[in-house]
Scaffold this motif. Structure first.
Motif, short mmCIF file in Angstrom:
data_model
loop_
_atom_site.label_atom_id
_atom_site.label_comp_id
_atom_site.label_asym_id
_atom_site.label_seq_id
_atom_site.Cartn_x
_atom_site.Cartn_y
_atom_site.Cartn_z
N VAL A 144 0.83 -1.20 0.00
CA VAL A 144 0.00 0.00 0.00
C VAL A 144 0.87 1.25 0.00
N SER A 145 1.94 1.23 0.77
CA SER A 145 2.85 2.37 0.83
C SER A 145 3.44 2.68 -0.55
N ILE A 146 3.90 1.64 -1.23
CA ILE A 146 4.48 1.82 -2.56
C ILE A 146 3.42 2.31 -3.55
N PHE A 147 2.22 1.76 -3.47
CA PHE A 147 1.13 2.18 -4.36
C PHE A 147 0.82 3.67 -4.18
N LEU A 148 0.69 4.12 -2.93
CA LEU A 148 0.39 5.53 -2.67
C LEU A 148 1.51 6.43 -3.21
N ALA A 149 2.75 6.01 -3.02
CA ALA A 149 3.88 6.80 -3.49
C ALA A 149 3.90 6.88 -5.02
N MET B 2 -0.86 11.77 0.08
CA MET B 2 -0.51 10.40 -0.29
C MET B 2 0.98 10.14 -0.07
N GLY B 3 1.81 11.12 -0.42
CA GLY B 3 3.24 10.96 -0.23
C GLY B 3 3.62 10.82 1.24
N LEU B 4 3.06 11.70 2.07
CA LEU B 4 3.34 11.64 3.50
C LEU B 4 2.82 10.35 4.12
N THR B 5 1.61 9.96 3.72
CA THR B 5 1.03 8.72 4.25
C THR B 5 1.87 7.52 3.85
N ALA B 6 2.37 7.52 2.62
CA ALA B 6 3.24 6.43 2.17
C ALA B 6 4.47 6.31 3.05
N ILE B 7 5.06 7.46 3.41
CA ILE B 7 6.25 7.46 4.27
C ILE B 7 5.89 6.97 5.67
N TRP B 8 4.80 7.52 6.23
CA TRP B 8 4.41 7.13 7.60
C TRP B 8 4.02 5.67 7.67
N LEU B 9 3.34 5.17 6.66
CA LEU B 9 2.95 3.76 6.66
C LEU B 9 4.18 2.87 6.52
N TRP B 10 5.11 3.25 5.66
CA TRP B 10 6.34 2.48 5.48
C TRP B 10 7.11 2.38 6.80
N ARG B 11 7.07 3.48 7.57
CA ARG B 11 7.75 3.50 8.87
C ARG B 11 6.89 2.90 9.98
N LEU C 139 4.12 3.99 11.33
CA LEU C 139 3.58 4.93 12.30
C LEU C 139 2.06 4.79 12.35
N ALA C 140 1.48 4.99 13.51
CA ALA C 140 0.05 4.78 13.70
C ALA C 140 -0.79 5.64 12.76
N LEU C 141 -0.41 6.91 12.61
CA LEU C 141 -1.18 7.80 11.75
C LEU C 141 -1.22 7.30 10.31
N GLY C 142 -0.14 6.70 9.87
CA GLY C 142 -0.09 6.17 8.51
C GLY C 142 -1.10 5.07 8.27
N TYR C 143 -1.31 4.23 9.28
CA TYR C 143 -2.30 3.15 9.14
C TYR C 143 -3.71 3.70 8.95
N ALA C 144 -4.06 4.72 9.73
CA ALA C 144 -5.41 5.29 9.64
C ALA C 144 -5.60 6.03 8.33
N LEU C 145 -4.64 6.88 7.97
CA LEU C 145 -4.78 7.68 6.76
C LEU C 145 -4.76 6.80 5.51
N ALA C 146 -4.00 5.73 5.53
CA ALA C 146 -3.93 4.84 4.36
C ALA C 146 -5.30 4.26 4.04
N GLY C 147 -6.02 3.81 5.06
CA GLY C 147 -7.35 3.26 4.83
C GLY C 147 -8.30 4.29 4.26
N ALA C 148 -8.25 5.51 4.80
CA ALA C 148 -9.12 6.59 4.31
C ALA C 148 -8.76 6.98 2.88
N LEU C 149 -7.47 7.09 2.59
CA LEU C 149 -7.04 7.51 1.25
C LEU C 149 -7.32 6.43 0.20
N LEU C 150 -7.19 5.18 0.56
CA LEU C 150 -7.52 4.11 -0.38
C LEU C 150 -9.01 4.15 -0.72
N THR C 151 -9.85 4.38 0.29
CA THR C 151 -11.29 4.50 0.05
C THR C 151 -11.57 5.70 -0.84
#
Length: 300
Positions: free
Chosen positions: A159-164, A213-222, A224-236
């Motif tokens: 998901v991180s790579i896809f968002l990036a 999307m770029g920031l979420t990709a970085i946070w999810l790759w690392r 971080l909790a915020l990345g998990y939440a934002l990734a689900g919202a951004l994918l939707t």
């Protein structure tokens, strides 16, 4: 004395949890006016003649295609997401947040780029309610609990790579249209065919969604909790928006407007990938995991 202190502590914690639940529910209740306004706006544009006044037919054809997706997919997702989120589903909360993002994105464009018409105040009210519901919803989402609800098999890297990739590709695409126009003293073709002062998609993507999307990709790759939440919202959000774009393409074809076949294929491929990843990602989150608390503001 110790048992008494334990009871007092328990009461305080119970009071805090009750207040947290109340605060989160208040934002969920904004779903009611948002849903009504969405039905009025999209439904009127589809069913009432003469709503659009002076807008280019190219733009109107896109609006009609998007309205079908907004009514048929986004509206049920919004209502269902709010209902199940109110019952403690973290998965539903992310869908709700993603749908609100889609509505904010959509009605910024309607409020600023559609020629003034009888739905103007509806657009404004819908934008305002959606925006505040999104802000409040994000502020009361406990990202740490969301992350804790995911399994170890969550496709974090994928998901991180896809968002990036999406962020980079769309930046390159939009800049490839804007920069030559600026250097040549002209106007991007999309602005010309839409008959608008600027392209709202360019503005919202480059100023808001692509950086997110770029920031979420970085946070999810690392991880971080915020990345998990934002990734689900951004994918939707992306799934809904790309479905809307496919609806636009179909509507444009039906209304005799020019469509670039290669772009239609690209958007269809990205839409399919986004939908698959959205389902895959959200399936890895426990559906009954609590996800909202007023105390989560500090975790954002």
């Amino acid at each position: 004395m110790k048992p008494m202190r334990a009871k007092l502590r328990s009461r305080r914690e119970g009071s805090t949890n009750s207040g947290s639940s109340t605060g989160a529910t208040l934002w969920l209740w904004l779903t009611v006016p948002v849903a009504i306004l969405t039905a009025v706006a999209a439904g009127s544009e589809l069913l009432v003649d003469g709503i659009f006044r002076g807008d280019a037919q190219y733009f109107v054809a896109q609006a009609i295609g998007q309205d079908v997706i907004t009514l048929g997919v986004a509206l049920p997702a919004l209502i269902g997401g709010a209902i199940f989120a109110d019952h403690g589903s973290g998965r539903a909360r992310l869908v709700w947040l993603g749908t609100l993002t889609y509505l904010v994105y959509t009605y910024v464009i309607y409020a600023f780029q559609v020629q003034f018409n009888s739905l103007f105040l509806v657009y404004v009210a819908l934008l305002g309610c959606s925006l505040y519901a999104l802000i409040g919803g994000l502020a009361t989402t406990d990202s740490a609990r969301i992350k804790a609800g995911f399994t170890r098999k969550t496709p974090v890297r994928t998901v991180s790579i896809f968002l990036a990739i999406v962020a980079v590709c769309f930046y390159v695409s939009w800049l490839g249209e804007v920069v030559p126009a600026l250097l040549g003293g002209g106007v991007p073709q999309s602005v010309t065919v839409n008959g608008t002062p600027t392209n709202g998609v360019h503005v919202l993507d480059m100023a808001w969604m692509l950086p997110a999307m770029g920031l979420t990709a970085i946070w999810l790759w690392r991880k971080l909790a915020l990345g998990y939440a934002l990734a689900g919202a951004l994918l939707t959000f992306m799934s809904l928006l790309l479905l809307a774009i496919i609806g636009m393409v179909v509507s444009m074809s039906l209304h005799g407007q020019p469509v670039a076949p290669e772009m239609a294929v690209v958007f269809a491929a990205v839409a399919a990938t986004s939908l698959v990843l959205t389902v895959w990602y959200l399936k890895k989150l426990s559906g009954d995991h609590p996800a909202a608390t007023d105390d989560s503001i500090g975790q954002l």
